[in-house]
Design an enzyme around this catalytic site. Structure first.
Site, PDB file in Angstrom:
ATOM      1  N   CYS A  42       1.336   0.190  -9.105  1.00 47.34           N
ATOM      2  CA  CYS A  42       2.408   0.763  -8.285  1.00 47.34           C
ATOM      3  C   CYS A  42       3.677   1.014  -9.096  1.00 47.34           C
ATOM      4  O   CYS A  42       4.450   1.901  -8.777  1.00 47.34           O
ATOM      5  CB  CYS A  42       2.704  -0.140  -7.104  1.00 47.34           C
ATOM      6  SG  CYS A  42       3.285  -1.758  -7.585  1.00 47.34           S
ATOM      7  N   GLY A  64       0.840  -1.196   0.000  1.00 44.88           N
ATOM      8  CA  GLY A  64       0.000   0.000   0.000  1.00 44.88           C
ATOM      9  C   GLY A  64       0.872   1.241   0.000  1.00 44.88           C
ATOM     10  O   GLY A  64       2.060   1.170  -0.333  1.00 44.88           O
ATOM     11  N   ASN A  65       0.301   2.360   0.420  1.00 43.01           N
ATOM     12  CA  ASN A  65       1.068   3.615   0.317  1.00 43.01           C
ATOM     13  C   ASN A  65       2.056   3.786   1.474  1.00 43.01           C
ATOM     14  O   ASN A  65       1.938   3.156   2.524  1.00 43.01           O
ATOM     15  CB  ASN A  65       0.119   4.810   0.168  1.00 43.01           C
ATOM     16  CG  ASN A  65      -0.667   5.035   1.440  1.00 43.01           C
ATOM     17  OD1 ASN A  65      -0.131   5.417   2.476  1.00 43.01           O
ATOM     18  ND2 ASN A  65      -1.970   4.765   1.378  1.00 43.01           N
ATOM     19  N   GLU A 100       5.720  -3.271   0.783  1.00 47.10           N
ATOM     20  CA  GLU A 100       5.679  -3.090  -0.674  1.00 47.10           C
ATOM     21  C   GLU A 100       4.947  -1.776  -0.914  1.00 47.10           C
ATOM     22  O   GLU A 100       3.713  -1.735  -0.904  1.00 47.10           O
ATOM     23  CB  GLU A 100       4.943  -4.270  -1.330  1.00 47.10           C
ATOM     24  CG  GLU A 100       5.632  -5.605  -1.169  1.00 47.10           C
ATOM     25  CD  GLU A 100       6.933  -5.695  -1.968  1.00 47.10           C
ATOM     26  OE1 GLU A 100       7.101  -4.938  -2.942  1.00 47.10           O
ATOM     27  OE2 GLU A 100       7.789  -6.522  -1.598  1.00 47.10           O
ATOM     28  N   GLY A 115       2.376   2.732   5.392  1.00 49.35           N
ATOM     29  CA  GLY A 115       3.550   1.873   5.610  1.00 49.35           C
ATOM     30  C   GLY A 115       4.247   2.218   6.920  1.00 49.35           C
ATOM     31  O   GLY A 115       4.667   1.348   7.682  1.00 49.35           O
TER      32      GLY A 115
HETATM   33  N1  LIG Z   1       4.862  -2.196  -4.078  1.00 46.50           N
HETATM   34  C1  LIG Z   1       3.806  -2.827  -4.477  1.00 46.50           C
HETATM   35  O1  LIG Z   1       3.821  -4.008  -4.804  1.00 46.50           O
HETATM   36  C2  LIG Z   1       2.506  -2.124  -4.544  1.00 46.50           C
HETATM   37  C3  LIG Z   1       2.335  -0.861  -4.012  1.00 46.50           C
HETATM   38  N2  LIG Z   1       1.143  -0.236  -4.087  1.00 46.50           N
HETATM   39  C4  LIG Z   1       1.059   1.113  -3.601  1.00 46.50           C
HETATM   40  O2  LIG Z   1      -0.091   1.249  -2.818  1.00 46.50           O
HETATM   41  C5  LIG Z   1      -0.624   2.537  -2.921  1.00 46.50           C
HETATM   42  C6  LIG Z   1      -2.078   2.449  -3.279  1.00 46.50           C
HETATM   43  O3  LIG Z   1      -2.724   1.710  -2.383  1.00 46.50           O
HETATM   44  P1  LIG Z   1      -3.442   2.407  -1.114  1.00 46.50           P
HETATM   45  O4  LIG Z   1      -4.229   3.533  -1.623  1.00 46.50           O
HETATM   46  O5  LIG Z   1      -2.466   2.599  -0.043  1.00 46.50           O
HETATM   47  O6  LIG Z   1      -4.302   1.169  -0.794  1.00 46.50           O
HETATM   48  P2  LIG Z   1      -5.361   0.990   0.307  1.00 46.50           P
HETATM   49  O7  LIG Z   1      -6.125   2.229   0.589  1.00 46.50           O
HETATM   50  O8  LIG Z   1      -6.024  -0.215  -0.178  1.00 46.50           O
HETATM   51  O9  LIG Z   1      -4.480   0.661   1.575  1.00 46.50           O
HETATM   52  C7  LIG Z   1      -3.653  -0.463   1.647  1.00 46.50           C
HETATM   53  C8  LIG Z   1      -3.963  -1.285   2.892  1.00 46.50           C
HETATM   54  O10 LIG Z   1      -3.662  -0.522   4.015  1.00 46.50           O
HETATM   55  C9  LIG Z   1      -4.734  -0.577   4.944  1.00 46.50           C
HETATM   56  N3  LIG Z   1      -4.839   0.712   5.599  1.00 46.50           N
HETATM   57  C10 LIG Z   1      -5.156   1.898   5.025  1.00 46.50           C
HETATM   58  N4  LIG Z   1      -5.125   2.874   5.949  1.00 46.50           N
HETATM   59  C11 LIG Z   1      -4.782   2.296   7.108  1.00 46.50           C
HETATM   60  C12 LIG Z   1      -4.552   2.776   8.421  1.00 46.50           C
HETATM   61  N5  LIG Z   1      -4.705   4.063   8.720  1.00 46.50           N
HETATM   62  N6  LIG Z   1      -4.184   1.893   9.365  1.00 46.50           N
HETATM   63  C13 LIG Z   1      -4.041   0.582   9.071  1.00 46.50           C
HETATM   64  N7  LIG Z   1      -4.251   0.075   7.847  1.00 46.50           N
HETATM   65  C14 LIG Z   1      -4.601   0.909   6.886  1.00 46.50           C
HETATM   66  C15 LIG Z   1      -5.949  -0.865   4.146  1.00 46.50           C
HETATM   67  O11 LIG Z   1      -6.880  -1.592   4.934  1.00 46.50           O
HETATM   68  C16 LIG Z   1      -5.415  -1.696   3.014  1.00 46.50           C
HETATM   69  O12 LIG Z   1      -5.454  -3.091   3.309  1.00 46.50           O
HETATM   70  C17 LIG Z   1       0.146   3.218  -3.973  1.00 46.50           C
HETATM   71  O13 LIG Z   1       1.097   4.039  -3.359  1.00 46.50           O
HETATM   72  C18 LIG Z   1       0.816   2.095  -4.704  1.00 46.50           C
HETATM   73  O14 LIG Z   1       1.989   2.503  -5.338  1.00 46.50           O
HETATM   74  C19 LIG Z   1       0.062  -0.838  -4.653  1.00 46.50           C
HETATM   75  C20 LIG Z   1       0.172  -2.098  -5.191  1.00 46.50           C
HETATM   76  C21 LIG Z   1       1.411  -2.807  -5.237  1.00 46.50           C
HETATM   77  C1  LIG Z   2       2.071 -10.390 -21.712  1.00 45.25           C
HETATM   78  C2  LIG Z   2       2.103 -10.374 -20.229  1.00 45.25           C
HETATM   79  C3  LIG Z   2       2.498  -9.068 -19.645  1.00 45.25           C
HETATM   80  C4  LIG Z   2       2.468  -9.157 -18.192  1.00 45.25           C
HETATM   81  C5  LIG Z   2       2.796  -7.879 -17.519  1.00 45.25           C
HETATM   82  C6  LIG Z   2       2.513  -7.984 -16.106  1.00 45.25           C
HETATM   83  C7  LIG Z   2       2.409  -6.693 -15.416  1.00 45.25           C
HETATM   84  C8  LIG Z   2       1.507  -6.824 -14.280  1.00 45.25           C
HETATM   85  C9  LIG Z   2       1.555  -5.668 -13.375  1.00 45.25           C
HETATM   86  C10 LIG Z   2       0.862  -6.015 -12.137  1.00 45.25           C
HETATM   87  C11 LIG Z   2       1.280  -5.120 -11.026  1.00 45.25           C
HETATM   88  C12 LIG Z   2       0.655  -5.503  -9.741  1.00 45.25           C
HETATM   89  C13 LIG Z   2       1.053  -4.706  -8.588  1.00 45.25           C
HETATM   90  C14 LIG Z   2       1.175  -3.265  -8.826  1.00 45.25           C
HETATM   91  O1  LIG Z   2       2.146  -2.855  -9.439  1.00 45.25           O
HETATM   92  O2  LIG Z   2       0.341  -2.463  -8.417  1.00 45.25           O
END
Ligand SMILES: NC(=O)C1=CN([C@@H]2O[C@H](COP(=O)(O)OP(=O)(O)OC[C@H]3O[C@@H](n4cnc5c(N)ncnc54)[C@H](O)[C@@H]3O)[C@@H](O)[C@H]2O)C=CC1
Ligand SMILES: CCCCCCCCCCCCCC(=O)O
Length: 760
Positions: free
Chosen positions: A227, A171-172, A193, A176
């Site tokens: 993300c 998440g964000n 993450e 985090g």
């Molecule tokens: N590095 C990675 O693999 C990924 C990173 N992200 C990042 O996540 C962000 C977007 O997601 P969000 O809007 O954060 O998702 P979100 O709003 O879904 O929050 C993420 C999680 O944190 C929990 N949460 C939120 N506020 C909270 C609090 N105050 N206390 C405890 N738990 C809390 C939520 O219940 C949720 O499960 C972006 O910054 C994105 O880049 C998203 C997907 C993949």
């Molecule tokens: C032809 C297959 C291409 C596959 C590319 C996969 C990219 C998937 C991105 C999924 C990212 C999940 C988490 C995130 O970044 O928020």
């Protein structure tokens, strides 16, 4: 007790039963998860469609396909990952068993985000199951999609008040920090993450049409809510107009003139985020797109031109379909700009010039780096996925998920003998003892030739003492705490080759084998002769000696081979006992026919040649009826119950127990080792596809007759599968041309010899 407390208590109780420690149990759980994706694909897609307007194909492509791959990898490699990992030793610990044992930590909390709800929750879950954990997962699907299974912010906050053994958060970065704060109270390790602004530099020296198409795909997939989406473009002013035109062309190509009605274009998750993204447009110039509709959470793919670093859109991660373009004077300024910001999760660089790509990798830092593409590193299971600095800590995917969620326990098992060697560390401490300690611990000291001779002499003495003091080897089934024998994970301590990098048996992953048309059929010579063979109980298994008249050529083996003996590996009491496994499946029994390359006179001579020994392996499959050809073999085992006893089978024909050569054209081939100590790495292995039948009654008869040298029942006589360590398994292609014969062996041996690390 709150709902959350109950969930954690249930998970801990389940973990404490110890069930999740069994690798078989973990594989079963992973297979159940696999079933979920086949059986519930349409439910999954329908839910994601409601949340993010992803199409069914889009959900499979970006979410479930990757999960299927991760599940296959975990199922196929789990035994290898979970096995103890022998490590290098110094002189002081030379006679000890030193290894790393991956262990589950306990109960893991997985907190996922909504943008790829399946990928970011199930992917860590696969790692957690593989590592042997129990634990709850907090899902953040939007309420309209999965109302019942939804655990939102307040539930997550309550969960964070409980004690876990690891917290895996996606998440964000703001949240985090809250996660880390909550984890700190119990010193719980965390994987974070996170996200951030992932820069994308487009060099003027590149094909802009292709670069912009790839950037547009990376940016607008899932409506920018990825993300690792490229957050903004850095380029020289001279190419800005071309970049805008090419991105516009790609948008039209992917999403038509009206993305709003295009089934492949997504929606913003909710109105809060819609407003947040629309606010970011303030003060920037729209060069393309900009249309929007709040009630539908729709924002068109948008490009912003001449954006200043101070602009609103540059103050935080966009996480939406806006693509700002910032001008830089060239690579130097781009690098400076990137380094001024927080370390990003991904960094993209498009250029035809390797020097530009090299400078970008060398002079910046980020979670992942891609040249000339976007996003695809997420789909490579052999790459660790994760951030650095503000974009996160820890990593996952494939084996990295397993390691990230395991405790890598250091184990050193010493015997209570050889106390003399330890005196150097007991008080009173003296300079002389320190000298000895240096000698035993630092094995890289330059001793000069006299010193080297002395070292050699000491090593000979140590080796002699070690050999005297160490016990015999045994199978796992023989080993118990008060036994002195060495079970398979300790073989390497006494037989160094057993810890080498070309060990057998292995698990063959059928989808990863290389088909090789240079693997022709074999010629069996003397296999149909009627012979009298001697059977002897060797203490670990029974050997059936074969005469020199039984010979083997062909099969792309580098020479002529004569048979030495055959033997079987079996389980016991209904348990499978093959040594090789196929896609993780162990078979009831395995036959090995051992051949020695000519002109070597013995196994000891052949051991020094990488293909000095040719081993033919056959797997048995359970059949409803008895296999009558095994009767004489089974009866003979009844006459060699105890270690050292022997008997003769008269009028035996090898061709009675194996199929004829015309049925043996199809096989796997790899280079490996003997599967019993000394584990000599001198074997060209052939594992035939054709299995041999055996009934359950016959299996029982075989496994119940003989005894080990220790007197215990001779059951489960197999070595666990060993890591492939970069080796390639080949599969013959039926009807292969003979002219390819030498190519396979020459190719394999040069690959192996080229990697000196592989020759032990
Ligand atoms: N590095 C990675 O693999 C990924 C990173 N992200 C990042 O996540 C962000 C977007 O997601 P969000 O809007 O954060 O998702 P979100 O709003 O879904 O929050 C993420 C999680 O944190 C929990 N949460 C939120 N506020 C909270 C609090 N105050 N206390 C405890 N738990 C809390 C939520 O219940 C949720 O499960 C972006 O910054 C994105 O880049 C998203 C997907 C993949
Ligand atoms: C032809 C297959 C291409 C596959 C590319 C996969 C990219 C998937 C991105 C999924 C990212 C999940 C988490 C995130 O970044 O928020």
């Amino acid at each position: 007790m709150s709902r959350e407390q109950q969930a954690v208590a249930r998970a801990r109780k389940a973990f404490e039963t110890g069930r999740s420690k069994s690798v078989e149990h973990r594989i079963r759980q992973l297979k159940n998860l696999q079933r979920l994706f086949t059986e519930k694909q349409s439910v999954i897609s329908a839910a994601v469609k409601k949340d993010l307007n992803k199409s069914e194909v889009g959900t499979q492509l970006y979410e479930t396909l990757g999960l299927e791959g991760e599940l296959n990898t975990a199922i196929n490699h789990l035994k290898e990952w979970a096995a103890p990992r022998p490590v290098e030793k110094n002189l002081l610990t030379i006679s000890d068993t030193v290894y790393i044992k991956p262990e589950p930590l306990g109960v893991v909390l997985i907190i996922g985000a909504w943008n790829y709800p399946w990928a970011v929750t199930i992917q860590p879950l696969i790692g957690a199951i593989a590592a042997g954990h129990g634990g709850p997962a907090a899902n953040l699907h939007r309420q309209r999609a999965l109302p019942r299974s939804d655990w939102g912010v307040s539930e997550t906050q309550e969960l964070l008040r409980q004690r876990f053994d690891h917290i895996f958060y996606t998440g964000n970065s703001v949240v985090g920090k809250l996660i880390m704060e909550a984890a700190a109270k119990n010193l719980t390790p965390v994987t974070l993450e996170l996200g951030g602004k992932s820069p994308c530099y487009i060099d003027k020296n590149c094909d802009l049409t292709i670069a912009c198409r790839r950037v547009a795909w990376g940016k607008y997939t899932n409506c920018g809510q990825t993300c690792i989406a490229p957050d903004y473009i850095l380029c020289e002013p001279s190419i800005q107009d071309r970049v805008i035109e090419e991105v516009k062309k790609a948008i039209k190509e992917f999403y038509t003139d009206n993305p709003k009605t295009c089934p492949d274009y997504g929606r913003i998750i909710n109105q809060r985020h819609f407003k947040r993204i629309m606010n970011m447009l303030e003060g920037s110039t729209v060069a393309a797109g900009g249309d929007n509709e709040e009630s539908d959470c729709y924002i068109a793919p948008t490009v912003l031109r001449d954006v200043k670093p101070e602009a609103k859109v540059m103050q935080e991660e966009i996480f939406g379909p806006l693509l700002p373009i910032l001008s830089v004077s060239g690579l130097d300024e781009a690098i400076k700009f990137i380094n001024k910001g927080e370390k990003p999760l991904a960094l993209y660089c498009f250029s035809s010039d390797n020097k530009v790509i090299n400078r970008m990798t060398d002079e910046t830092s980020s979670g992942g780096f891609l040249a000339n593409d976007c996003l695809v590193h997420f789909s490579v299971g052999s790459l660790p996925f994760g951030g650095v600095g503000n974009s996160g800590m820890g990593c996952y995917h494939g084996k990295y998920s397993f390691d990230q969620l395991s405790h890598l326990r250091s184990c050193l098992i010493k015997k209570l003998n050889m106390e003399g060697v330890n005196r150097m560390r007991y008080p009173p401490h003296t300079p002389k003892k320190l000298g000895w300690a240096r000698f035993f611990i630092l094995n890289s000291v330059d001793l000069g030739w006299v010193g080297r001779m002395a070292l050699l002499a000491v090593m000979v003495v140590v080796a002699a003492v070690v050999l005297q003091c160490t016990a015999q080897w045994c199978y796992q089934s023989q080993y118990s705490c008060d036994d002195t024998c060495r079970d398979p994970i300790r073989w390497a301590a006494q037989f160094p080759s057993c810890g080498g990098l070309r060990q057998s048996p292995i698990n063959i992953v059928s989808t990863k084998v290389h088909v090789n048309s240079a693997l022709p059929p074999f010629n069996f010579i003397g296999h149909t002769n009627t012979i009298n063979i001697t059977v002897e109980n060797k203490g670990h298994s029974a050997h059936f000696a074969l005469p020199h008249s039984v010979r083997l050529t062909g099969g792309a083996l580098p020479g002529h081979y004569r048979a030495a003996q055959f033997h079987f590996h079996w389980g016991g009491n209904g348990r499978p006992g093959s040594e090789h496994t196929i896609d993780g499946e162990q078979f009831p029994m395995e036959l090995h026919i051992v051949h020695i390359k000519e002109p070597y006179g013995s196994l000891a001579e052949a051991e020094h040649d990488m293909a000095g020994i040719a081993l033919l392996a056959f797997l048995f499959e359970e059949s409803p009826d008895d296999n009558p050809h095994l009767d004489s073999v089974i009866a003979s085992l009844g006459r060699v119950k105890n270690n050292g006893s022997s008997t003769v089978i008269p009028n035996f024909r090898l061709s009675d127990i194996i199929p004829s050569d015309k049925d043996l054209f199809s096989y796997y081939r790899y280079v490996g080792s003997m599967t019993t100590p000394g584990c000599e790495q001198a074997v060209a292995w052939t594992l035939f596809h054709r299995t041999l039948p055996i009934s359950s009654l016959q299996l029982d008869a075989i496994t119940q007759q003989c005894r080990f040298w220790t007197g215990q029942p001779m059951t489960d006589i197999f070595r666990p599968t060993q890591p492939l360590d970069g080796r390639v398994v080949y599969r013959s292609k039926a009807g292969a041309a003979l002219r390819g014969v030498m190519h396979w062996w020459v190719g394999v041996s040069s690959v192996l010899l080229g990697r000196t690390g592989l020759i032990h």
